[in-house]
Design a protein around this motif. Structure first.
Motif, mmCIF file in Angstrom:
data_model
loop_
_atom_site.group_PDB
_atom_site.id
_atom_site.type_symbol
_atom_site.label_atom_id
_atom_site.label_comp_id
_atom_site.label_asym_id
_atom_site.label_seq_id
_atom_site.Cartn_x
_atom_site.Cartn_y
_atom_site.Cartn_z
ATOM 1 N N LEU A 39 0.828 -1.201 0.000
ATOM 2 C CA LEU A 39 0.000 0.000 0.000
ATOM 3 C C LEU A 39 0.866 1.255 0.000
ATOM 4 O O LEU A 39 0.567 2.244 -0.680
ATOM 5 N N LEU A 40 1.960 1.214 0.756
ATOM 6 C CA LEU A 40 2.872 2.358 0.816
ATOM 7 C C LEU A 40 3.491 2.637 -0.543
ATOM 8 O O LEU A 40 3.549 3.790 -0.987
ATOM 9 N N TYR A 41 3.952 1.582 -1.208
ATOM 10 C CA TYR A 41 4.578 1.764 -2.516
ATOM 11 C C TYR A 41 3.561 2.234 -3.555
ATOM 12 O O TYR A 41 3.847 3.075 -4.408
ATOM 13 N N THR A 42 2.343 1.703 -3.478
ATOM 14 C CA THR A 42 1.291 2.115 -4.408
ATOM 15 C C THR A 42 0.960 3.590 -4.225
ATOM 16 O O THR A 42 0.741 4.328 -5.199
ATOM 17 N N ALA A 43 0.942 4.031 -2.967
ATOM 18 C CA ALA A 43 0.554 5.414 -2.665
ATOM 19 C C ALA A 43 1.666 6.424 -2.939
ATOM 20 O O ALA A 43 1.408 7.519 -3.437
ATOM 21 N N TYR A 44 2.905 6.062 -2.622
ATOM 22 C CA TYR A 44 4.000 7.034 -2.682
ATOM 23 C C TYR A 44 5.080 6.711 -3.724
ATOM 24 O O TYR A 44 5.922 7.556 -4.010
ATOM 25 N N GLY A 45 5.074 5.509 -4.263
ATOM 26 C CA GLY A 45 6.102 5.145 -5.229
ATOM 27 C C GLY A 45 5.857 5.762 -6.598
ATOM 28 O O GLY A 45 4.856 6.443 -6.833
ATOM 29 N N SER A 46 6.780 5.531 -7.510
ATOM 30 C CA SER A 46 6.690 6.078 -8.869
ATOM 31 C C SER A 46 6.319 4.993 -9.865
ATOM 32 O O SER A 46 6.813 4.969 -10.995
ATOM 33 N N ASN A 47 5.449 4.089 -9.430
ATOM 34 C CA ASN A 47 5.094 2.946 -10.266
ATOM 35 C C ASN A 47 4.564 3.374 -11.631
ATOM 36 O O ASN A 47 4.817 2.734 -12.646
ATOM 37 N N GLY A 48 3.808 4.482 -11.656
ATOM 38 C CA GLY A 48 3.244 4.945 -12.920
ATOM 39 C C GLY A 48 4.289 5.359 -13.937
ATOM 40 O O GLY A 48 4.048 5.295 -15.150
ATOM 41 N N GLN A 49 5.458 5.780 -13.474
ATOM 42 C CA GLN A 49 6.530 6.197 -14.381
ATOM 43 C C GLN A 49 7.053 5.053 -15.242
ATOM 44 O O GLN A 49 7.652 5.276 -16.286
ATOM 45 N N TRP A 50 6.824 3.825 -14.796
ATOM 46 C CA TRP A 50 7.311 2.681 -15.572
ATOM 47 C C TRP A 50 6.606 2.554 -16.916
ATOM 48 O O TRP A 50 7.024 1.784 -17.780
ATOM 49 N N GLU A 94 16.286 7.083 1.513
ATOM 50 C CA GLU A 94 15.889 7.114 2.919
ATOM 51 C C GLU A 94 14.485 7.697 3.115
ATOM 52 O O GLU A 94 13.905 7.560 4.190
ATOM 53 N N THR A 95 13.951 8.344 2.074
ATOM 54 C CA THR A 95 12.619 8.929 2.171
ATOM 55 C C THR A 95 11.555 7.873 1.915
ATOM 56 O O THR A 95 11.844 6.758 1.448
ATOM 57 N N VAL A 96 10.316 8.230 2.197
ATOM 58 C CA VAL A 96 9.205 7.290 1.988
ATOM 59 C C VAL A 96 8.984 7.020 0.508
ATOM 60 O O VAL A 96 8.810 5.883 0.081
ATOM 61 N N SER A 97 9.018 8.073 -0.297
ATOM 62 C CA SER A 97 8.687 7.923 -1.718
ATOM 63 C C SER A 97 9.861 7.537 -2.609
ATOM 64 O O SER A 97 9.667 6.929 -3.669
ATOM 65 N N GLN A 98 11.087 7.897 -2.225
ATOM 66 C CA GLN A 98 12.289 7.655 -3.039
ATOM 67 C C GLN A 98 12.152 8.251 -4.446
ATOM 68 O O GLN A 98 12.739 7.740 -5.404
ATOM 69 N N THR A 99 11.380 9.306 -4.576
ATOM 70 C CA THR A 99 11.005 9.816 -5.901
ATOM 71 C C THR A 99 12.199 10.152 -6.784
ATOM 72 O O THR A 99 12.278 9.705 -7.939
ATOM 73 N N ASP A 100 13.141 10.944 -6.284
ATOM 74 C CA ASP A 100 14.289 11.357 -7.112
ATOM 75 C C ASP A 100 15.058 10.144 -7.634
ATOM 76 O O ASP A 100 15.427 10.088 -8.810
ATOM 77 N N TYR A 101 15.288 9.201 -6.752
ATOM 78 C CA TYR A 101 16.053 8.017 -7.141
ATOM 79 C C TYR A 101 15.289 7.161 -8.141
ATOM 80 O O TYR A 101 15.817 6.777 -9.187
ATOM 81 N N GLU A 102 14.030 6.863 -7.832
ATOM 82 C CA GLU A 102 13.278 5.951 -8.700
ATOM 83 C C GLU A 102 13.003 6.554 -10.068
ATOM 84 O O GLU A 102 13.151 5.880 -11.090
ATOM 85 N N VAL A 103 12.608 7.826 -10.110
ATOM 86 C CA VAL A 103 12.306 8.458 -11.397
ATOM 87 C C VAL A 103 13.552 8.517 -12.276
ATOM 88 O O VAL A 103 13.498 8.222 -13.480
ATOM 89 N N ASP A 104 14.704 8.887 -11.707
ATOM 90 C CA ASP A 104 15.945 8.937 -12.489
ATOM 91 C C ASP A 104 16.382 7.543 -12.934
ATOM 92 O O ASP A 104 16.915 7.379 -14.041
ATOM 93 N N LEU A 105 16.158 6.548 -12.088
ATOM 94 C CA LEU A 105 16.505 5.181 -12.463
ATOM 95 C C LEU A 105 15.644 4.707 -13.623
ATOM 96 O O LEU A 105 16.149 4.118 -14.588
#
Length: 341
Positions: free
Chosen positions: A204-215, A297-308
């Motif tokens: 639920l956490l990853y669905t709410a805060y992750g960058s899954n849609g960017q894939w 270290e953040t909940v969303s990891q947005t910068d890291y995941e989006v750049d990856l």
């Protein structure tokens, strides 16, 4: 009898009228005889008339070609749905396989990286073309320890091919999507850890805060072509033994820089922490390493995941001409005469 649409529309052109003249002379000194319009008032200008005629003809043309447009659109939608459903099934199969063997995640990431890194910008050859599957290439020093990951994908391929209606999946696609599934598994695992090990809450956490849609950017690159022979030797360094400068040079050769090198640290050998410690010694790469470490270290990891995702998407399509009709298949026609009502 076929009646044209044009014949059913009253003409926008006014009826020509004649001027009725009189022989009476006006009071003007020149004695000009003037004529008056009898019963017409032309309210349409020439441009308006042409626009009206053009629109009418255009509507008739659209009407006659409508069935063709509808058929083309329907066929395109069917193909998109077929590819989407097949890709969804592929991801499901890969997720199950990776969950059963999580220890292979680092090798799957490096396997995808090495298959892509054979790209040569000058000759436009190599790239993510599945050539790493050949025994002469997987046995090279830079691919040491990756055979188990490839063997695992061989088993996955057999399962995928068994339910594929549009032909066998290309190794080039399978290897890159295995890396995608492996990367997503690491993000999900991180979310679960942040939820104290609770898998349901972690999802639920990853669905709410992750960058899954960017894939979705990555998913468009589905339809690569397999190489028919191994790529040339000497195009990839041994990541565990390479210096930071050698890594930078290789990434520069394919159009990447320190930022992309830092974000791909998990792909550069089996030990991400050791790789990042080495990269942090370089003044150009160090700021990016620190940025992504903070992001993780953040909940969303947005910068890291989006750049990856952005980097992996570009890397996994180097030199590839994507076939957007791959894995589609003819729709079975139903003969109405044979239907039992």
């Amino acid at each position: 009898m076929n009646v044209s649409f044009l014949s059913t529309v009253s003409s926008p052109l006014p009826t020509l009228t004649t001027c009725k003249t009189t022989t009476t002379t006006t009071t003007t000194s020149v004695g000009v005889i003037r004529c008056r319009k009898v019963d017409t008032d032309v309210s349409l200008h020439r441009r308006e008339i042409l626009n009206c005629v053009g629109a009418t003809i255009g509507m008739e043309m659209i009407g006659s070609s409508g069935s063709f447009v509808e058929m083309a659109s329907a066929a395109d939608l069917i193909q998109r749905r077929q590819r989407s459903e097949f890709l969804s099934n592929v991801k499901g199969t890969l997720q199950i396989a990776i969950k059963g063997k999580p220890e292979l995640i680092p090798s799957l990431l490096t396997l995808a990286l090495n298959d892509s890194m054979t790209y040569d910008k000058a000759t436009k050859s190599g790239g993510p073309n599945g050539s790493v599957r050949f025994s002469s290439e997987i046995s090279r020093p830079e691919n040491k320890g990756l055979s188990a990951a490839l063997d695992s994908l061989e088993e996955v391929k057999k399962e995928i091919d068994s339910y594929s209606k549009g032909g066998p999946i290309a190794y080039a696609d399978l290897i890159q999507y295995a890396a995608q599934s492996a990367a997503k598994a690491t993000f999900l695992a991180s979310a679960i850890r942040k939820c104290g090990g609770n898998e349901e809450k972690g999802r639920l956490l990853y669905t709410a805060y992750g960058s899954n849609g960017q894939w979705g950017l990555f998913d468009r690159q589905f339809g690569r072509t397999d190489a028919l022979e191994p790529d040339p030797e000497g195009r990839i360094p041994q990541w565990e033994k390479a210096t930071v400068q050698e890594m930078k040079d290789k990434f520069t050769a394919i159009g990447f820089g320190p930022r992309q090198l830092a974000v791909m640290s998990a792909f550069l050998g089996p030990d991400q922490a050791a790789t990042e410690a080495l990269l942090a010694t370089d003044k150009d790469v160090s700021p990016w390493v620190e940025k992504y470490q903070r992001s993780r270290e953040t909940v969303s990891q947005t910068d890291y995941e989006v750049d990856l995702i952005t980097t992996l998407t570009k890397l996994s399509s180097l030199g590839q001409q994507i076939n957007y009709e791959a894995y589609t298949y003819p729709v079975r026609k139903i003969e109405l005469s044979k239907l039992k009502l």
